[in-house]
Each structure stands twice: as structure tokens, then as C-alpha cells.
Write an enzyme that holds these catalytic residues in place. Structure first.
Site, PDB file in Angstrom:
ATOM      1  N   GLU A  43       0.840  -1.205   0.000  1.00 39.64           N
ATOM      2  CA  GLU A  43       0.000   0.000   0.000  1.00 39.64           C
ATOM      3  C   GLU A  43       0.873   1.254   0.000  1.00 39.64           C
ATOM      4  OE1 GLU A  43      -2.529   1.615  -0.430  1.00 39.64           O
ATOM      5  OE2 GLU A  43      -4.325   0.880   0.554  1.00 39.64           O
ATOM      6  N   ASP A  44       0.337   2.336  -0.529  1.00 36.36           N
ATOM      7  CA  ASP A  44       1.055   3.613  -0.464  1.00 36.36           C
ATOM      8  C   ASP A  44       0.991   4.191   0.948  1.00 36.36           C
ATOM      9  OD1 ASP A  44      -1.697   4.090  -0.612  1.00 36.36           O
ATOM     10  OD2 ASP A  44      -1.544   5.681  -2.108  1.00 36.36           O
ATOM     11  N   ASP A  57      -4.025   5.143   6.417  1.00 37.43           N
ATOM     12  CA  ASP A  57      -4.535   6.344   7.067  1.00 37.43           C
ATOM     13  C   ASP A  57      -5.538   5.895   8.130  1.00 37.43           C
ATOM     14  OD1 ASP A  57      -4.783   9.255   7.086  1.00 37.43           O
ATOM     15  OD2 ASP A  57      -6.716   8.992   6.122  1.00 37.43           O
ATOM     16  N   PHE A  61      -1.609  15.870   5.244  1.00 33.60           N
ATOM     17  CA  PHE A  61      -1.918  15.388   3.900  1.00 33.60           C
ATOM     18  C   PHE A  61      -0.666  15.450   3.031  1.00 33.60           C
ATOM     19  CE2 PHE A  61      -3.542  15.508  -0.419  1.00 33.60           C
ATOM     20  CZ  PHE A  61      -4.386  14.424  -0.380  1.00 33.60           C
ATOM     21  N   ARG A  77       0.868  12.553  -8.587  1.00 34.23           N
ATOM     22  CA  ARG A  77       1.401  11.186  -8.447  1.00 34.23           C
ATOM     23  C   ARG A  77       2.782  11.041  -9.090  1.00 34.23           C
ATOM     24  NH1 ARG A  77      -2.892   7.916  -6.745  1.00 34.23           N
ATOM     25  NH2 ARG A  77      -4.943   8.402  -7.596  1.00 34.23           N
TER      26      ARG A  77
HETATM   27  P1  IMP Z   1      -7.524   4.648   4.540  1.00 35.41           P
HETATM   28  O1  IMP Z   1      -8.545   3.718   3.958  1.00 35.41           O
HETATM   29  O2  IMP Z   1      -8.167   5.767   5.322  1.00 35.41           O
HETATM   30  O3  IMP Z   1      -6.417   3.969   5.303  1.00 35.41           O
HETATM   31  O4  IMP Z   1      -6.877   5.436   3.346  1.00 35.41           O
HETATM   32  C1  IMP Z   1      -6.309   4.770   2.333  1.00 35.41           C
HETATM   33  C2  IMP Z   1      -6.257   5.576   1.065  1.00 35.41           C
HETATM   34  O5  IMP Z   1      -6.572   6.979   1.187  1.00 35.41           O
HETATM   35  C3  IMP Z   1      -4.822   5.531   0.636  1.00 35.41           C
HETATM   36  O6  IMP Z   1      -4.556   4.342  -0.081  1.00 35.41           O
HETATM   37  C4  IMP Z   1      -4.701   6.778  -0.192  1.00 35.41           C
HETATM   38  O7  IMP Z   1      -5.094   6.523  -1.505  1.00 35.41           O
HETATM   39  C5  IMP Z   1      -5.660   7.750   0.454  1.00 35.41           C
HETATM   40  N1  IMP Z   1      -4.926   8.674   1.353  1.00 35.41           N
HETATM   41  C6  IMP Z   1      -4.905   8.673   2.703  1.00 35.41           C
HETATM   42  N2  IMP Z   1      -4.132   9.662   3.195  1.00 35.41           N
HETATM   43  C7  IMP Z   1      -3.621  10.308   2.107  1.00 35.41           C
HETATM   44  C8  IMP Z   1      -2.722  11.433   1.946  1.00 35.41           C
HETATM   45  O8  IMP Z   1      -2.210  12.047   2.901  1.00 35.41           O
HETATM   46  N3  IMP Z   1      -2.458  11.798   0.660  1.00 35.41           N
HETATM   47  C9  IMP Z   1      -2.967  11.151  -0.428  1.00 35.41           C
HETATM   48  N4  IMP Z   1      -3.813  10.110  -0.325  1.00 35.41           N
HETATM   49  C10 IMP Z   1      -4.131   9.687   0.932  1.00 35.41           C
HETATM   50 MG    MG Z   2      -4.432   4.114  -2.183  1.00 34.32          MG
END
Ligand code: IMP
Ligand code: MG
Length: 177
Positions: free
Chosen positions: A99-100, A103, A152, A165
Site C-alpha cells: 500500500e502507499d 490512514d 496530507f 502522483r
Molecule cells: P484509509 O482507507 O483511510 O487507510 O486510506 C487509504 C487511502 O486513502 C490511501 O490508499 C490513499 O489513496 C488515500 N490517502 C490517505 N491519506 C492520504 C494522503 O495524505 N495523501 C494522499 N492520499 C491519501
Molecule cells: Mg491508495
């Protein structure tokens, strides 16, 4: 640095990121020796991380990509997620989800649930970035590039509204003063 309406400042340089990738890969090469793992990278955000990480992986392994679609349902409350694109069987395999960023953890939690139904031998998570303050689940993150505050960020695969990106470094939202 401006992306659309927002101002960003340098945060993690490409050199810092590459150094950290080499360390993560070293751990993975050691932990998965003889296990022929399959890396499942989550599009779109993880495409650059996966590509760079792969070049440090020296053990026999497969790489594939999935996408998690997430949309608001009209009828019921809450978000509905669907994951698409997994064309190989992971039954009995050692899986590393790539995963990138983690969050809230919603995305990865959902993916884990789905992947477990296919009876892999093991599942681990490798994430470039992790925001511990935002996490809403109990998750075991096996390989973490950088723990970051709840800011962010963009670049290196991560986007703001689709843009950014392509950047080789990671930037964070400039705090207003
Ligand atoms: P989660 O489901 O809340 O853990 O978020 C996962 C997805 O939200 C990540 O795979 C990202 O694509 C996007 N995301 C969360 N935080 C950021 C950020 O700071 N910048 C860009 N994308 C984010
Ligand atoms: Mg993502």
C-alpha cells in the site's frame, strides 16, 4: 509547490525514500526466502512504491495489482467497497499487500477481509507511509517505510484530486500561518 488550489512543501526526498526501500526489501528478502511470495499492490497509489521496491527484491516472487473501488451507496448508509482485478489464485500462498499509505486503515482492513476468504498461507502488509494518529482499526503492519503525522501528503504515487502522483519526492500540505 502548487497543486491545483493547494500549496505543498518538501517532506521526504527521493534519496530518503530510496534508502528506506532498500531496508524494507532487505527485511522482505530475508523473511520470504524460499516462500515464493506474491506481492499484491493496491492501485493507484502504490504503483511507484511497488515498482521501486520490486527492483530491490532478489527472491523469486510474483507481482500483481488490485484496485479498491469505494463509493457511497444510495440506499444504505456508509461506504461500500469492492475490490477488483485479482486474477491469480492466492490459496496456500504467502501474500504481501503493498500500500502507499495507511490512514484510517479502512481500505487495508477491507482488503485483508477479502483476501483471507481465499485461504492464503499468510498475509503481511507493506506500506510506504503510516499515519498512526488516524488509524481506526487494530492492524498489524509488518513493513512500514515511514510513520508520519496526520498531514496530507502527495507525490511518489500519492495524489491530491488525481494530481501529483508523478512527483519523485513526497510533499506535505503547507500549514497556514
Ligand atoms: P484509509 O482507507 O483511510 O487507510 O486510506 C487509504 C487511502 O486513502 C490511501 O490508499 C490513499 O489513496 C488515500 N490517502 C490517505 N491519506 C492520504 C494522503 O495524505 N495523501 C494522499 N492520499 C491519501
Ligand atoms: Mg491508495
Amino acid at each position: 509547490m502548487q497543486i491545483k488550489d493547494l500549496d505543498f512543501e518538501p517532506y521526504l526526498s527521493r534519496a530518503t525514500i530510496q534508502q528506506q526501500l532498500a531496508k524494507l526489501a532487505e527485511d522482505i528478502n530475508r523473511d520470504y526466502a524460499g516462500k515464493d511470495p506474491i506481492f499484491i499492490a493496491v492501485l493507484n497509489g502504490a504503483f511507484i512504491f511497488m515498482a521501486d521496491l520490486a527492483r530491490h527484491i532478489s527472491i523469486p516472487s510474483e507481482i500483481t495489482f488490485v484496485k479498491v473501488k469505494s463509493y457511497e451507496q444510495l440506499q444504505s448508509r456508509g461506504e461500500h467497497r469492492e475490490f477488483i482485478g485479482l486474477e491469480v489464485s492466492i490459496q496456500g500462498r504467502h501474500v504481501v499487500v503493498v500500500e502507499d499509505i495507511v490512514d484510517s486503515g479502512n481500505t487495508i482492513q477491507f482488503l485483508l477481509q477479502q483476501l483471507r476468504q481465499q485461504n492464503p498461507e499468510s498475509i503481511a502488509i507493506a506500506t510506504l507511509l503510516f499515519k498512526p494518529e488516524a488509524l481506526k482499526h487494530t492492524l498489524d503492519l509488518n513493513y512500514v517505510g515511514f510513520q508520519i503525522p496526520n498531514d496530507f501528503v502527495v507525490g511518489y504515487g500519492l495524489d491530491y484530486d488525481g494530481f501529483g502522483r508523478n512527483l519523485s519526492d513526497i510533499y506535505k500540505l503547507k500549514s497556514e500561518e
